[in-house]
Write a protein that holds these residues in place. Structure first.
Motif, mmCIF file in Angstrom:
data_model
loop_
_atom_site.group_PDB
_atom_site.id
_atom_site.type_symbol
_atom_site.label_atom_id
_atom_site.label_comp_id
_atom_site.label_asym_id
_atom_site.label_seq_id
_atom_site.Cartn_x
_atom_site.Cartn_y
_atom_site.Cartn_z
ATOM 1 N N PHE A 267 37.040 48.545 34.989
ATOM 2 C CA PHE A 267 36.472 47.492 35.825
ATOM 3 C C PHE A 267 37.346 47.210 37.044
ATOM 4 O O PHE A 267 36.853 46.730 38.062
ATOM 5 N N GLY A 268 38.644 47.480 36.939
ATOM 6 C CA GLY A 268 39.545 47.170 38.045
ATOM 7 C C GLY A 268 39.374 48.069 39.242
ATOM 8 O O GLY A 268 39.815 47.730 40.339
ATOM 9 N N ARG A 269 38.739 49.215 39.077
ATOM 10 C CA ARG A 269 38.597 50.172 40.171
ATOM 11 C C ARG A 269 37.216 50.128 40.820
ATOM 12 O O ARG A 269 36.897 50.977 41.646
ATOM 13 N N ILE A 270 36.391 49.168 40.449
ATOM 14 C CA ILE A 270 35.076 49.033 41.077
ATOM 15 C C ILE A 270 35.248 48.487 42.496
ATOM 16 O O ILE A 270 35.966 47.514 42.717
ATOM 17 N N ALA A 271 34.601 49.114 43.454
ATOM 18 C CA ALA A 271 34.718 48.690 44.850
ATOM 19 C C ALA A 271 34.115 47.300 45.043
ATOM 20 O O ALA A 271 33.101 46.956 44.427
ATOM 21 N N LEU A 272 34.761 46.504 45.886
ATOM 22 C CA LEU A 272 34.269 45.148 46.171
ATOM 23 C C LEU A 272 33.135 45.225 47.178
ATOM 24 O O LEU A 272 33.216 45.928 48.187
ATOM 25 N N ASP A 273 32.073 44.484 46.893
ATOM 26 C CA ASP A 273 30.904 44.462 47.765
ATOM 27 C C ASP A 273 30.289 43.076 47.688
ATOM 28 O O ASP A 273 29.903 42.622 46.608
ATOM 29 N N ARG A 280 35.164 39.625 46.310
ATOM 30 C CA ARG A 280 36.578 39.256 46.376
ATOM 31 C C ARG A 280 36.914 38.061 45.501
ATOM 32 O O ARG A 280 38.077 37.852 45.164
ATOM 33 N N ASN A 281 35.935 37.284 45.092
ATOM 34 C CA ASN A 281 36.179 36.145 44.214
ATOM 35 C C ASN A 281 35.746 36.417 42.771
ATOM 36 O O ASN A 281 35.812 35.517 41.938
ATOM 37 N N ASN A 282 35.308 37.631 42.494
ATOM 38 C CA ASN A 282 34.773 37.933 41.169
ATOM 39 C C ASN A 282 35.033 39.401 40.860
ATOM 40 O O ASN A 282 34.201 40.262 41.116
ATOM 41 N N ASN A 283 36.230 39.684 40.302
ATOM 42 C CA ASN A 283 36.589 41.068 40.032
ATOM 43 C C ASN A 283 37.669 41.110 38.956
ATOM 44 O O ASN A 283 38.129 40.076 38.476
ATOM 45 N N GLN A 289 42.906 37.167 37.962
ATOM 46 C CA GLN A 289 41.501 37.165 38.360
ATOM 47 C C GLN A 289 40.603 37.588 37.209
ATOM 48 O O GLN A 289 39.518 37.036 37.010
ATOM 49 N N ALA A 290 41.059 38.555 36.416
ATOM 50 C CA ALA A 290 40.272 38.984 35.258
ATOM 51 C C ALA A 290 40.140 37.864 34.233
ATOM 52 O O ALA A 290 39.069 37.656 33.648
ATOM 53 N N ILE A 291 41.248 37.123 34.017
ATOM 54 C CA ILE A 291 41.192 35.978 33.104
ATOM 55 C C ILE A 291 40.191 34.947 33.610
ATOM 56 O O ILE A 291 39.419 34.351 32.823
ATOM 57 N N LEU A 292 40.177 34.701 34.915
ATOM 58 C CA LEU A 292 39.238 33.728 35.476
ATOM 59 C C LEU A 292 37.791 34.177 35.293
ATOM 60 O O LEU A 292 36.928 33.364 34.937
ATOM 61 N N VAL A 293 37.526 35.460 35.500
ATOM 62 C CA VAL A 293 36.159 35.973 35.325
ATOM 63 C C VAL A 293 35.735 35.853 33.867
ATOM 64 O O VAL A 293 34.605 35.445 33.556
ATOM 65 N N LEU A 294 36.629 36.188 32.940
ATOM 66 C CA LEU A 294 36.302 36.081 31.516
ATOM 67 C C LEU A 294 36.114 34.622 31.109
ATOM 68 O O LEU A 294 35.259 34.321 30.279
#
Length: 298
Positions: A267-273, A280-283, A289-294
């Motif tokens: 998931f960390g290598r998915i391009a931001l779009d 940029r606020n959800n990745n 940032q991953a902890i925040l998304v989870l």
């Protein structure tokens, strides 16, 4: 009425098409869709905005083209809803918001919690009915049940081999247990220190620490196997768990050496779009940032 569409952007090829209004994916036109809509609202989903390329027709008959216009949540779509076969009008029915707010407070906040509490209390009462004619209170019954179910703790102590006894004394000492626990915590911290596009020296240093910790845990397995022997070692569930972790660590090291696949970093290598859910606020590109998304997902 009709509107014009230019094929391939060519102004010399206008095509006339009939206007038609399409429903939102959540609506109240029938009972099934209404139930699904209310269920979605009660789970707090279906509220974030999404972006789409659309033609916007104002209430005054003029046409405005937006390349990227943001359509808001179900709440605002409902507020803008007009009568049947008519397009939305901005803030046409603001009182609809009151319905949603009351529904969320009553259903999502109170009724769900009341239902869960009712189920728990019912199970407790049913459990107490089994002992309604018993003279003992709940704590006394629990003590008796614990005494009946308790089993003596079996501990293996070698007595026919002095070397094995010394190894056993070493691996069962508090100093050894605390040291292994601290090493486990340090290994967990180093595994969580990886981040997206980290420098190569930093990556090599983390890999070295991972190898070092894995070697220490492998030595722990060897010492405990020598102290308890095969049957007694694998007779303990915690020892089996430790063995699986160590074996998995070696498999991970070997796998990472023979392949260039991302593994847990997929998931960390998915391009931001900004046009997708990964922006940029959800990745997952950094650990915080991953902890925040989870957390948001939970």
């Amino acid at each position: 009425g009709t509107y014009l569409v230019f094929e391939d952007g060519n102004v010399d090829k206008p095509v006339s098409k009939e206007r038609e209004w399409s429903n939102n994916r959540f609506h109240f036109d029938d009972v099934q869709k209404a139930m699904l809509t209310l269920f979605t609202v009660s789970t707090f989903e279906g509220w974030p905005s999404y972006v789409s390329n659309q033609y916007i027709f104002s209430q005054y008959g003029t046409i405005q083209l937006y390349d990227k216009i943001s359509f808001y949540s179900l709440l605002y779509v409902s507020i803008d809803s007009h009568t049947e076969n008519f397009g939305p009008i901005y803030n046409y029915r603001p009182l609809v918001a009151t319905y949603y707010i009351i529904y969320i407070i009553v259903i999502a906040f109170f009724m769900v919690n009341i239902f869960v509490g009712f189920v728990i209390v019912t199970f407790q009462n049913e459990g107490e009915q089994e002992y309604k004619n018993c003279d003992l209170d709940k704590n006394q019954r629990n003590c008796i049940e614990f005494a009946l179910k308790a089993k003596p703790v079996r501990r293996y102590i070698p007595n026919d081999d002095r070397i094995q006894y010394k190894v056993w004394w070493f691996v069962t000492s508090q100093l050894f247990e605390y040291t292994i626990f601290i090493l486990i915590m340090m290994n967990t911290i180093t595994l969580s220190m990886k981040f997206y596009r980290q420098p190569q020296p930093y990556t090599e240093w983390l890999d070295f620490l991972n190898l070092l910790f894995t070697a220490v845990f492998a030595l722990e397995f060897v010492f405990k196997l020598a102290a308890f022997r095969f049957q007694n070692y694998f007779g303990d569930a915690w020892n089996v768990f430790d063995f699986i972790i160590v074996l998995g660590s070696f498999i991970d090291i070997v796998y990472s050496e023979v392949t260039t696949s991302s593994g847990t970093k997929v998931f960390g290598r998915i391009a931001l779009d900004d046009d997708t859910a990964i922006h940029r606020n959800n990745n997952f590109q950094t650990f915080p940032q991953a902890i925040l998304v989870l957390f948001r997902s939970a």
